[in-house]
Design an enzyme around this catalytic site. Structure first.
Site, short mmCIF file in Angstrom:
data_model
loop_
_atom_site.label_atom_id
_atom_site.label_comp_id
_atom_site.label_asym_id
_atom_site.label_seq_id
_atom_site.Cartn_x
_atom_site.Cartn_y
_atom_site.Cartn_z
CG HIS A 216 -8.98 7.46 -1.32
ND1 HIS A 216 -8.74 7.02 -2.60
CD2 HIS A 216 -8.65 6.43 -0.50
CE1 HIS A 216 -8.26 5.78 -2.53
NE2 HIS A 216 -8.20 5.40 -1.28
CD GLN B 298 -6.18 9.66 3.60
OE1 GLN B 298 -6.83 8.68 3.93
NE2 GLN B 298 -4.86 9.74 3.72
NE ARG C 245 -7.21 6.81 7.23
CZ ARG C 245 -7.46 5.90 6.30
NH1 ARG C 245 -6.72 4.79 6.23
NH2 ARG C 245 -8.43 6.07 5.41
NE ARG D 249 -5.26 5.99 1.10
CZ ARG D 249 -6.13 5.32 1.82
NH1 ARG D 249 -6.79 5.92 2.80
NH2 ARG D 249 -6.36 4.04 1.59
CD GLU E 131 -3.27 3.49 -0.72
OE1 GLU E 131 -3.97 4.41 -0.25
OE2 GLU E 131 -2.14 3.23 -0.32
CG LEU F 295 -12.68 3.93 -1.47
CD1 LEU F 295 -11.66 5.08 -1.49
CD2 LEU F 295 -12.66 3.24 -0.13
CG PHE G 99 -2.35 -0.29 0.93
CD1 PHE G 99 -2.72 -1.20 -0.04
CD2 PHE G 99 -3.37 0.39 1.61
CE1 PHE G 99 -4.06 -1.44 -0.33
CE2 PHE G 99 -4.70 0.15 1.34
CZ PHE G 99 -5.05 -0.76 0.37
CG HIS H 146 -11.05 8.25 2.25
ND1 HIS H 146 -12.13 7.41 2.07
CD2 HIS H 146 -10.01 7.46 2.66
CE1 HIS H 146 -11.76 6.16 2.34
NE2 HIS H 146 -10.49 6.17 2.72
#
Lengths: 483, 540
Positions: free
Chosen positions: B232, B230, B378, B280, B249, B246, B118, B344
């Site tokens: 995304h 955040q 994050r 991100r 990721e 969404l 990730f 997000h």
């Protein structure tokens, strides 16, 4: 923006005696889903409209409703002009919000060892469990389950969960026995649950039949089912001889009248062979009149459906091998069935070296001669194993429209399948009665179907005649021949 | 005054996502525990929608120190290091709990939990269940909770915290019919999740309305770093109503490529080393820049392409993505997705200590509603881990807290009743107010920020807060309370953004030039509580 008009079933148990449709005209964006149409009604027309939603992306199962009668997730189904939106067929709290909690709370939960170590099961097991794990608890399956409506069946998703737990080595309970007490054998295998499942979880095939198999090996089979299994093992047939059979009344090759357009094998199935041979002969006659050479192997036996559906699978491989050999020995490349159950079994539970087609599928594909229109008003009963099992709904209607007028009724199980008619006659009768009521509502003079079990069972719950499509079509041909 | 339904318990948990349910499971070991959920448990919140995964150090080649450093660096060193230490040290144990309780994570050939790469992480440490990881966790947690004595109240919305003798002593809620319920407790755990539905384009579920920040703030708790939102990088861009949905990721973790309309892998310009798997904040800004500079797609996004991956990999690892896009007419096996940033996650939140206590006595917080774990950005996969690590801690601390005798102040309840009563004579439609709010937030408090735009949004929020919301029936009261909470949360975000005179992580002030890096920034947390606000200074 575009304008839509839709009807929503409103019901406030505190103030209303009965549900009623309200019509709303709203503006929504291009590509809006049913959920967004409901938002528009709530925000712009009537803030008292109650409906449930959370994720808006098909992942939480909060917003299932019926659109034009079919359960869908409101957040994923495109909103179209003229649709009707109704709650699931589950007790309604208000408007589109139904009481999901009793069904959620009925789901069994895993019971791991208290001292368990954190070890995942192996990859194969994980891969088998994963599809059963993707349930989002929308209860669309519960809404359409006929068995649940008339009996104390735990319901499709309870069975899904029992199967998931059975597979998991971390669970410590006897889930097969639990499933039996929750009505494992009450499912009619109508397939309605998985056809409406937004996650396409194959509950009948991947959970219920598998659980029945495991339950069978633990000695839980119903006595009536065991009798059928014994009969198949002894005679190769799931029903007893009472009169000359179809195989006795025919020869191995039935030539068409006129030139041969196509040559097919014919799989007759136990019911048409032994209980309704006349109907099967009608089908042969129709095929012969349409240039089809029909080859009827003498060695064919029961397809095994009654065993597979009830989990008694020991003898199934033998049946499969013998049937496949019977047809391949005669170099047959296309096998026609006229029994929905046999057809679905040959298509899904067998790996056949030949193509399997329903009678209606063959006729609409190869073409069939026009019959006389008999001027009858009939209703058509979709056999579960033809409509949902094989995806065949239009072909029988194409044929039927040539010979009669159709008044439609909802496509719901008649109650005869899955071993329920023999195992739980009361449940089968209750579903049969419901079918009888639907037939009555249509005002039709006759019921047409394509399955011997449906034909037999429905006949006991309606005062209208019940005929196989082949018989009616043959009557149309005979009528046409009259001077 | 009508008599209210009163429920007494030792621990009250507000919220039914991953953190709330985990907290309730833990608290149950110490005394009567009640969990109140705005939705049906297991359906609301964002955990159940979380797709990609759960970060935990499980392999010998990986290390908690590495996870710690990745998290701090990803968070632009604004994280509270003590909280990060707890996160990385305990994430593996909480993963083990889930496995013991029956979770079905993907495994490798040796039956070890599979892990994928990730963004912003030096090791593939993101555990997953296809792309429905959060759903798998919620299923496991709700099953586990069903096996405890926890009493649940579903579809009850908490509208304020009760205060008695200087402590939080429970909460007041509205049931589905708009009837008042009182929950009185020795300890109260707030686990209400995030609130990015204050933005026009958001990934959040219906419950992402920032209730917990507003409840806590109004009760006097301190919130920190609320400006850290955040975005995304990859949300759907069409159709209109699906904007922001969404796109996990995990798509990039599995090898998905970002391209602009010219077919360029534009991440080479912004982070050539980490490319698509940069953090991100960086990827979102890169995509936003491409779009602003005219290299976006027809629908105003960029391409996210997995067509070079084997179809079987897409089907088994990204089944939800495949299904969702197919519903909108795009087969991601053969054509690229179009994506753009979407609001997000709120990194900020109620200030907590490692034991999840807040700045208010009797109040504990865990999950997205708390602040400090993720700093200014994050890492994907750290939120699910956070729900479990801090959910357990909050439940334990709240459970071990002393019994205080359960009381409430009738005057406070009467005051709340009066406030609710006024909604019946209000004039402003809550849905319209929310629409204006989220457009203004997207406009002025989005990815790129300036002083005038933030001030403009603040004045819009102040205007909206001055309106008297209208409830048609008692059932609609909760909508008014929710919009009020969104306005409070939005004002906390904008005020905090105005407090931070620098670009840091997800917070970008285009109108401020700075000569420090994230490592050398002179600033710490922004903080706001009733009557006190500011930004911490760090001596380097």
């Amino acid at each position: 923006m575009k304008q839509l008009t839709l009807r929503v079933l409103r019901f406030d148990p505190k103030n209303d005696d009965a549900p009623h449709f309200e019509s709303y005209t709203i503006q929504v964006h291009e590509g809006a889903r049913v959920l967004h149409a409901l938002h528009a009604i709530h925000d712009d027309c009537d803030p008292t409209l109650t409906y449930r939603y959370c994720c808006g992306t098909g992942q939480c199962g909060s917003c299932a409703v019926r659109v034009n009668g079919e359960p869908v997730l409101a957040c994923m189904e495109e909103a179209r002009d003229g649709i009707s939106v109704e709650p699931l067929e589950i007790p309604v709290i208000k408007d589109l919000a139904v009481d999901l909690l009793p069904y959620i709370e009925a789901l069994p939960v895993i019971c791991p060892e208290t001292t368990a170590t954190a070890q995942m099961p192996g990859k194969d097991l994980v891969e088998t469990m994963k599809p059963l794990r993707s349930c989002i608890g929308c209860m669309a399956c519960v809404s359409v389950c006929p068995a649940l409506a008339v009996s104390d069946f735990g319901g499709p998703t309870v069975m899904r969960q029992e199967m998931r737990l059975t597979l998991d080595p971390r669970d410590t309970k006897d889930r097969e026995s639990e499933a039996v007490t929750e009505g494992l054998f009450r499912c009619t295998s109508c397939q309605a649950c998985w056809k409406v499942c937004p996650k396409e979880i194959q509950i009948p095939g991947k959970a219920i039949e598998k659980l029945r198999e495991l339950a069978h090996y633990k000695g839980h089979s119903l006595p009536r089912h065991a009798e059928v299994a014994a009969l198949i093992k002894e005679t190769g047939r799931s029903v007893t001889w009472t009169a000359p059979s179809f195989l006795e009344l025919t020869t191995e090759v039935m030539e068409p009248y006129g030139p041969v357009k196509k040559s097919v094998g014919f799989f007759v199935g136990c019911m048409y062979n032994l209980r309704l041979p006349k109907t099967a002969l009608d089908a042969i006659e129709v095929l012969r009149r349409n240039g089809v050479r029909v080859i009827i192997p003498r060695d064919q036996i029961c397809c095994g459906s009654p065993l597979i559906r009830t989990g008694q699978t020991e003898y199934v491989d033998t049946l499969k091998a013998r049937n496949i050999a019977a047809f391949t020995a005669l170099s047959i490349d296309t096998v026609v069935t006229m029994c929905a159950g046999c057809g679905s079994t040959l298509k899904h539970d067998y790996e056949t070296p030949f193509k399997v087609m329903d009678f209606s599928e063959l006729l609409t594909e190869t073409g069939f001669g026009s019959p006389a229109h008999l001027g009858l008003n009939v209703t058509y009963h979709d056999p579960c194993h033809l409509a949902r099992g094989q995806g065949i709904t239009e072909q029988p209607r194409v044929i039927l429209r040539k010979v009669a007028d159709i008044t439609e009724m909802p496509s719901i199980c008649c109650g005869s399948g899955g071993g329920v008619r023999s195992g739980f006659p009361d449940e089968a009768a209750a579903l049969g009665e419901r079918r009888g009521e639907e037939i009555k509502k249509t005002g039709a003079e006759m019921v047409v179907t394509c399955c011997p079990f449906c034909e037999f069972h429905i006949a006991g719950h309606t005062d209208k005649p019940v005929q196989h499509l082949a018989t009616l079509l043959l009557n149309g041909y005979k009528e046409k021949e009259k001077p | 005054m009508r008599s209210d339904e009163v429920v007494d318990c030792h621990v009250l948990v507000i919220g039914s996502g991953g953190a709330g349910v985990r907290a309730a499971i833990e608290a149950d070991q110490y005394g009567d525990t009640v969990l109140v959920s705005k939705t049906i448990v297991g359906k609301g919140g964002c955990t159940t929608m979380a797709e990609g995964g759960y970060n935990a150090v499980l392999k010998e080649l990986d290390s908690c120190e590495g996870h710690y450093e990745d998290t701090l660096r990803g968070g632009a060193y604004l994280n509270d290091p003590g909280l990060v230490r707890v996160l990385v040290d305990e994430a593996p144990d909480r993963m083990a709990d889930l496995i013991r309780w029956g979770a079905v994570f993907d495994v490798d050939d040796c039956a070890c939990v599979a892990q994928r790469p990730f963004g912003g992480q030096r090791f593939p440490r993101t555990c997953y269940a296809g792309d429905r990881t959060g759903h798998e966790m919620m299923t496991t947690l709700t099953e586990r909770m069903a096996d405890t004595e926890v009493e649940t109240y579903q579809e009850v919305s908490i509208i304020s915290l009760l205060e008695y003798e200087g402590r939080v002593s429970g909460a007041m809620g509205l049931d589905r019919n708009g009837e008042v319920m009182l929950f009185r407790s020795d300890s109260t755990v707030i686990a209400t999740g995030g609130g990015t539905r204050v933005y026009d384009i958001s990934t959040n579920s219906s419950s992402g309305t920032g209730d917990g920040y507003a409840l806590g703030y109004r009760a006097g708790a301190e919130v920190i770093d609320m400006e850290q939102i955040q975005f995304h990088p990859t949300g759907a861009v069409y159709p209109y109503d699906a904007r922001g949905r969404l796109v996990t990721e995990a798509v990039r973790g599995e090898g998905g490529l970002l391209k602009n309309k010219l077919g360029e892998r534009f991440m080479t310009r912004y982070d050539p080393e980490r490319m698509e798997l940069s953090t991100r904040d960086v990827v979102s800004r890169s995509i936003a820049t491409e779009i602003l500079d005219g290299r976006g797609t027809e629908h105003g996004g960029v391409y996210l392409d997995v067509t070079h991956l084997p179809a079987s990999q897409i089907e088994s690892r990204l089944p939800v993505m495949l299904e969702q896009f197919l519903k909108f007419g795009v087969d991601i096996r053969v054509e690229p997705m179009e994506v753009a940033p979407t609001a997000h996650h709120i990194m900020g939140g109620l200030r907590i200590r490692p034991d999840c206590s807040t700045t208010l006595k009797g109040l504990f917080a865990c999950g997205e509603v708390s602040g400090g774990v993720h700093g200014a950005n994050r890492l994907g996969g750290n939120a699910l881990a956070e729900t479990q690590v801090f959910g357990k801690r909050a439940g334990e601390t709240a459970g071990k807290a002393a019994v205080h005798g359960r009381s409430h102040d009738p005057a406070q309840v009467e005051g709340e009743r009066n406030r609710l009563g006024k909604y019946f004579t209000g004039t402003s439609d809550p849905a319209a107010v929310w629409r204006q709010l989220k457009l203004s937030m997207w406009e002025g408090a989005g990815i790129f920020r300036t002083l005038p735009a933030l001030q403009q949004t603040r004045s819009v929020i102040q205007h909206l807060q001055s309106l008297q919301l209208r409830a048609m029936t008692a059932e609609n009261l909760v909508e008014c309370c929710t919009v009020r909470n969104m306005l409070t949360t939005a004002s906390l975000i904008v005020d905090s953004a105005l407090l931070r005179p620098e670009s840091r992580g997800a917070h970008v002030r285009k109108d401020i030039a700075q000569d420090w890096t994230m490592e050398t920034s002179p600033f710490g947390h922004t903080f706001i509580s009733r009557g006190c606000r500011g930004i911490g200074k760090v001596s380097r």
